[in-house]
Each structure stands twice: as structure tokens, then as C-alpha cells.
Design an enzyme around this catalytic site. Structure first.
Site, PDB file in Angstrom:
ATOM      1  N   GLY A 171       4.320 -10.440  -7.236  1.00  0.00           N
ATOM      2  CA  GLY A 171       3.200 -10.573  -6.313  1.00  0.00           C
ATOM      3  C   GLY A 171       2.692  -9.235  -5.811  1.00  0.00           C
ATOM      4  N   ASP A 172       3.598  -8.305  -5.556  1.00  0.00           N
ATOM      5  CA  ASP A 172       3.196  -6.970  -5.115  1.00  0.00           C
ATOM      6  C   ASP A 172       2.403  -6.252  -6.201  1.00  0.00           C
ATOM      7  OD1 ASP A 172       4.168  -6.616  -2.466  1.00  0.00           O
ATOM      8  OD2 ASP A 172       6.202  -6.510  -3.236  1.00  0.00           O
ATOM      9  N   SER A 173       2.881  -6.334  -7.422  1.00  0.00           N
ATOM     10  CA  SER A 173       2.207  -5.627  -8.504  1.00  0.00           C
ATOM     11  C   SER A 173       0.843  -6.235  -8.804  1.00  0.00           C
ATOM     12  CB  SER A 173       3.081  -5.634  -9.763  1.00  0.00           C
ATOM     13  OG  SER A 173       4.274  -4.905  -9.531  1.00  0.00           O
TER      14      SER A 173
END
Length: 402
Positions: A171-173
Site C-alpha cells: 500500500g505504501d509503494s
């Protein structure tokens, strides 16, 4: 040899925030040629400096991946002197990337309206768990929760089992990628209007954006897509199959023409005209039977033989590689997808991911491997860019601003 200037040569970025999503967006912009100034709080550096599973004399390497092409400065934005210094930097920059909880910049007196008074063209890229508006905007967000709340995690794993996560902060990437994309779109629009704007990226929405037809499938047909293990329901054949040595090979031949070539390669040309498998819909309905047939064929062959046979026949297939195999992949090597960094902290060369995408005329480059210590480029940025004297910098350090 000096690396070629990238497509974003001449663009200057301030990177605020910590850990993955904001720093990943900053890395992508830096890879494409932007000058990225990484801001860390004095005495409280980005925790990413201590992340990564390998260790060398206490040094970890997640930082190496996301710190490349950046200059590291320290600055306390919670102080009056720190805020003023930051606004001086804003006057000299094009993009700010931050991934604080929504409202943090406003509490520091550094909301977008304040920033644009100093630089009307400034682009503020904001990455947060839930976005800058809405009932959940005030909540902190992590990738693990965003993946779950967006419905992405629900589709992972095997039917009837717990929904596992990928062994990465996906999700961060994803949010970092959308943040970089939004920054580039805003940069283009600024060439038309002369004005900057806010790019508002939520982790949850980034995870939602990649979910193909799940929303219309539910809206129209009430379909709640769930986990399907190693395959996609109704898409066949597209699965993993075990070779004679126990390893697994991916075979993807769900298009009619590719499926016909697969049948020919297996010596089962008649399957292509069998009513059970003759088209996409039929194969989806009978994928258990089809997987069994392909699995029996694969089980009698070595993985390299399977891949070679299918490749020659024009059928998409490949191994399931570990990172140990990936770093020796001749195709990825030929494409320059592994880049050597000189890591000052570890005092050694470290292999890292290459630059994606590949541009023909203005390719990205790794100009430096990032800072070994917080504030390493304070003098270069504050004296060289803002014209601060040595005495002024010493006073700022004494006050704890730097």
C-alpha cells in the site's frame, strides 16, 4: 563519467515525512533527475535508516534504496526559525512531498495557502492513510490497514483461509507511485496556468485503484470477489503447475489463440476445439478439469523443459524465482535493472533496484547513494542554496533548529 541529466533535471523537491510512501515518491522523482532535499527532524531521523532485514556492522539497507539521489538536511518545522527557513526553501523549490497525518502541516502553520503565498507555483503532494478530507481523514494510516480497508487484502490467499499480506508494504509503494504520477501531472498543468496545486493521495484509495472490475462486478451482479489461491477464478488456464522436480512453473494461456498453441505444445491439439475448453467462458467454467490436464503434463517434465517448450510455441510461462535467482536473471541484467550504489554508511558497494521506466532520450540515473548521516548536506543546501553564513548556521544548530 557524469550521468546524463534526467527528464526532471532542473526540478527541485523537498521531501518531508518518514518511512515508505513519501520517500518512495521522492526516490522516483529523484531517479528521473529531480534534485531532492530530504528533511529530517534534528535528533530524530527517518526510521527507514534502521529498516531492512540484512545487517552489516549495524547498518541496514532499506535506507539505501530510498535515499538515493537525495540531499539530507535537518530542520525542526515546529519552531518559528525552522518554519521560516522552510519557507525560504519553498521559494526555491517546485514540489513538496509529505506523508504526515492529515492536518499536520496546518498545525505547524504551513498549510498550502501559506506555502503558495511564498511560491504560487509550489506543488504540495500529500500522502496520508485516508486522504485530506472525509470522516477518517484525521486517522493515522499504515499500509497494512489500508490494504485491508480497501478490500485488497480480502482477495489475497486461499478460499476459506485467513487473508495474508504480501511480504512488502504494498500500500505504501502504490501510494508513492500515485504521488509521483500526480506530481508530474501537476507539473505539466503548471506550465499552462503558472499555478501550483495540491496532490492528495490516500493509501486506501491507492489500493482501491488497482482492483480491476471488482466494483462494477459488485454493483451490477452482486459479486464479492474473494481469494482464489494460485489462480484467478474464471480465467483459465492461468495458474502454477508443479514440475517433475517439485518446483513450480507459471503457465498463462487464457487467450483463445495462446490456448490453442498450448494444446499443440502438449500434444493435445484436440482440446482447443473441445466444447469444454473452446473459448474463454467455457475454460473458466471448467478450469479445475483443465488445470488437472495441464498439471499432469507438467509433472512429467523438468521446469526448464516446460518453459523452453512453451516459449518456442509462443505460450507465456516462467519460473517462480527467489531474489537469489532474480539478481542473476539475464533479461533483467541486460535491462540494467540492478544498480550498484556506494553506501557510505556501510563503506561498501550495495546492489539496488534499477530505474523504472526506461526513457530513451533522458534516462534516469543514480547520481548518489544518499546520505550516511542526517544533516549531511546542511551546509550545501542552507549556505549554497539559501546563502546562510557559517555563523548563522552555527546559531541555528545551537538553537536546535538544525
Amino acid at each position: 563519467m557524469t550521468p546524463p541529466a534526467g527528464a526532471l533535471d532542473g526540478i527541485r523537491v523537498i521531501e518531508l515525512g518518514t518511512l515508505i510512501s513519501g520517500p518512495f515518491a521522492g526516490r522516483l522523482l529523484g531517479d528521473m533527475g529531480a534534485e531532492v532535499i530530504k528533511v529530517e527532524l534534528p535528533g530524530k531521523p527517518d526510521p527507514l535508516r534502521t529498516w531492512g532485514q540484512a545487517e552489516h556492522d549495524g547498518h541496514h539497507f532499506f535506507w539505501t534504496v530510498h535515499a538515493r539521489n537525495k540531499k539530507a538536511v535537518t530542520l525542526d518545522l515546529r519552531t518559528d526559525r525552522g518554519r521560516e527557513l522552510f519557507l525560504e526553501l519553498v521559494e526555491q523549490c517546485d514540489i513538496i512531498v509529505e506523508n504526515f497525518r492529515a492536518g499536520t502541516l496546518e498545525r505547524w502553520g504551513l498549510g498550502f495557502e501559506v506555502l503558495r503565498q511564498r511560491n504560487n507555483g509550489i506543488i504540495l503532494v500529500r500522502v496520508s492513510g485516508y486522504g485530506q478530507t472525509g470522516p477518517d481523514a484525521h486517522k493515522a494510516g499504515y499500509a497494512s490497514v489500508a490494504e485491508a480497508a480497501s478490500g485488497l487484502r480480502h482477495m489475497n490467499g486461499f478460499p476459506g483461509g485467513p487473508p495474508p499480506r504480501l511480504a512488502l508494504s504494498l500500500g505504501d509503494s502504490l501510494a508513492g507511485m500515485f504521488a509521483a504520477q500526480g506530481a508530474l501531472a501537476a507539473l505539466y498543468r503548471r506550465t499552462v496556468t503558472g499555478d501550483g496545486q495540491v496532490v492528495d493521495v490516500a493509501l486506501t484509495e491507492s489500493c482501491l485503484a488497482i482492483q480491476e472490475s471488482t466494483i462494477p462486478d459488485y454493483d451490477v451482479g452482486g459479486v464479492v470477489r474473494g481469494p482464489s489461491g494460485t489462480r484467478l477464478e474464471g480465467i483459465a488456464p492461468s495458474n502454477i503447475y508443479q514440475a517433475s522436480d517439485g518446483s513450480w512453473v507459471v503457465i498463462a494461456a487464457n487467450q483463445d489463440s495462446v490456448f490453442a498453441r498450448l494444446c499443440q505444445a502438449m500434444g493435445r491439439a484436440e482440446l482447443a476445439s473441445d466444447p469444454q475448453f473452446a473459448d474463454h467462458v467455457a475454460r473458466g467454467r471448467n478450469q479445475d478439469e483443465l488445470d488437472a490436464i495441464i498439471g499432469e503434463w507438467a509433472a512429467q517434465r523438468k521446469p526448464d523443459d516446460i518453459i523452453a517448450t512453451l516459449s518456442d510455441a509462443g505460450v507465456i510461462s516462467g519460473p517462480i524465482n527467489t531474489v537469489a535467482e532474480v539478481v542473476n536473471d539475464p533479461q533483467l541484467r541486460a535491462r540494467g535493472m540492478f544498480a550498484e550504489h556506494w553506501d557510505e554508511g556501510a563503506e561498501r558497494t550495495v546492489l539496488g533496484p534499477g530505474i523504472v521506466p526506461v526513457l530513451s532520450e533522458t534516462p534516469g540515473a543514480i547520481r548518489n547513494a544518499g546520505s550516511a548521516r542526517p544533516g549531511q548536506h546542511n551546509d550545501e543546501v542552507y549556505a549554497g542554496l539559501l546563502g546562510k553564513t557559517a555563523a548563522e548556521l552555527e546559531a541555528l544548530r545551537a538553537e536546535g533548529v538544525l
